[in-house]
Write a protein that holds these residues in place. Structure first.
Motif, PDB file in Angstrom:
ATOM      1  N   TYR A   6       0.856  -1.283  -0.016  1.00 18.07           N
ATOM      2  CA  TYR A   6      -0.083   0.136   0.075  1.00 18.07           C
ATOM      3  C   TYR A   6       1.009   1.357   0.013  1.00 18.07           C
ATOM      4  CZ  TYR A   6      -4.257  -2.758   0.583  1.00 18.07           C
ATOM      5  OH  TYR A   6      -5.361  -3.554   0.133  1.00 18.07           O
ATOM      6  N   LYS A   7       2.027   1.270   0.769  1.00  9.84           N
ATOM      7  CA  LYS A   7       2.869   2.543   0.740  1.00  9.84           C
ATOM      8  C   LYS A   7       3.419   2.688  -0.518  1.00  9.84           C
ATOM      9  CE  LYS A   7       2.628   3.439   5.157  1.00  9.84           C
ATOM     10  NZ  LYS A   7       1.663   4.630   5.687  1.00  9.84           N
ATOM     11  N   ASP A   8       3.907   1.568  -1.249  1.00  8.46           N
ATOM     12  CA  ASP A   8       4.440   1.495  -2.442  1.00  8.46           C
ATOM     13  C   ASP A   8       3.467   2.051  -3.453  1.00  8.46           C
ATOM     14  OD1 ASP A   8       6.819   0.315  -1.371  1.00  8.46           O
ATOM     15  OD2 ASP A   8       6.021  -1.580  -1.941  1.00  8.46           O
ATOM     16  N   TYR A   9       2.249   1.544  -3.318  1.00  8.79           N
ATOM     17  CA  TYR A   9       1.156   2.201  -4.163  1.00  8.79           C
ATOM     18  C   TYR A   9       0.852   3.610  -4.141  1.00  8.79           C
ATOM     19  CZ  TYR A   9      -3.538   2.950  -6.157  1.00  8.79           C
ATOM     20  OH  TYR A   9      -4.534   3.398  -6.941  1.00  8.79           O
ATOM     21  N   GLU A  10       0.945   4.105  -3.001  1.00  6.21           N
ATOM     22  CA  GLU A  10       0.626   5.500  -2.716  1.00  6.21           C
ATOM     23  C   GLU A  10       1.881   6.253  -3.543  1.00  6.21           C
ATOM     24  OE1 GLU A  10       0.184   5.935   1.211  1.00  6.21           O
ATOM     25  OE2 GLU A  10      -1.519   5.202   1.515  1.00  6.21           O
ATOM     26  N   ASP A  11       2.936   5.914  -3.351  1.00 10.92           N
ATOM     27  CA  ASP A  11       4.251   6.520  -3.908  1.00 10.92           C
ATOM     28  C   ASP A  11       4.224   6.250  -5.502  1.00 10.92           C
ATOM     29  OD1 ASP A  11       6.826   7.906  -3.720  1.00 10.92           O
ATOM     30  OD2 ASP A  11       7.855   5.787  -3.883  1.00 10.92           O
ATOM     31  N   LEU A  12       3.838   5.359  -5.952  1.00  7.87           N
ATOM     32  CA  LEU A  12       3.742   5.125  -7.564  1.00  7.87           C
ATOM     33  C   LEU A  12       2.679   6.161  -8.324  1.00  7.87           C
ATOM     34  CD1 LEU A  12       4.068   1.359  -7.455  1.00  7.87           C
ATOM     35  CD2 LEU A  12       5.638   2.991  -8.558  1.00  7.87           C
ATOM     36  N   MET A  13       1.558   6.118  -7.192  1.00  6.88           N
ATOM     37  CA  MET A  13       0.598   6.939  -7.742  1.00  6.88           C
ATOM     38  C   MET A  13       0.788   8.510  -7.650  1.00  6.88           C
ATOM     39  SD  MET A  13      -1.494   4.832  -8.927  1.00  6.88           S
ATOM     40  CE  MET A  13      -2.718   5.855  -9.854  1.00  6.88           C
ATOM     41  N   LEU A  14       1.687   8.771  -6.512  1.00  6.83           N
ATOM     42  CA  LEU A  14       1.986  10.324  -6.479  1.00  6.83           C
ATOM     43  C   LEU A  14       3.051  10.554  -7.771  1.00  6.83           C
ATOM     44  CD1 LEU A  14       2.614  10.632  -2.712  1.00  6.83           C
ATOM     45  CD2 LEU A  14       0.771  11.909  -4.019  1.00  6.83           C
ATOM     46  N   GLY A  15       3.799   9.505  -7.951  1.00  5.09           N
ATOM     47  CA  GLY A  15       4.821   9.865  -9.118  1.00  5.09           C
ATOM     48  C   GLY A  15       4.039  10.009 -10.371  1.00  5.09           C
ATOM     49  N   LEU A  16       3.030   9.005 -10.673  1.00  8.12           N
ATOM     50  CA  LEU A  16       2.208   9.142 -11.888  1.00  8.12           C
ATOM     51  C   LEU A  16       1.366  10.630 -12.142  1.00  8.12           C
ATOM     52  CD1 LEU A  16       0.907   8.050 -14.319  1.00  8.12           C
ATOM     53  CD2 LEU A  16      -0.734   7.016 -12.791  1.00  8.12           C
ATOM     54  N   ASP A  17       0.840  11.010 -10.911  1.00  5.86           N
ATOM     55  CA  ASP A  17       0.209  12.232 -10.893  1.00  5.86           C
ATOM     56  C   ASP A  17       1.337  13.328 -11.385  1.00  5.86           C
ATOM     57  OD1 ASP A  17      -2.225  11.021  -9.870  1.00  5.86           O
ATOM     58  OD2 ASP A  17      -1.982  11.623  -7.931  1.00  5.86           O
ATOM     59  N   ASP A  18       2.506  13.399 -10.666  1.00  7.07           N
ATOM     60  CA  ASP A  18       3.349  14.228 -10.970  1.00  7.07           C
ATOM     61  C   ASP A  18       3.832  14.306 -12.459  1.00  7.07           C
ATOM     62  OD1 ASP A  18       5.201  16.499 -10.274  1.00  7.07           O
ATOM     63  OD2 ASP A  18       6.840  15.228 -10.615  1.00  7.07           O
TER      64      ASP A  18
END
Length: 44
Positions: A6-18
């Motif tokens: 879940y923490k990895d998912y949140e990090d990946l999604m923040l990167g994608l949003d950027d």
């Protein structure tokens, strides 16, 4: 325990949003993901 990935998912999604914010030519409705090993886990 109990939140594996879940923490990895949140990090990946923040990167994608950027990336999407910096590249308006990318259509967010036309994205897809693939992965093997841990990437496969995250894809699922």
């Amino acid at each position: 325990m109990g939140d594996y990935g879940y923490k990895d998912y949140e990090d990946l999604m923040l990167g994608l949003d950027d990336v999407l914010a910096q590249h308006p030519e990318i259509d967010p409705k036309a994205l897809y993901v693939v992965g093997g090993s841990y990437g496969g886990f995250m894809t699922n």
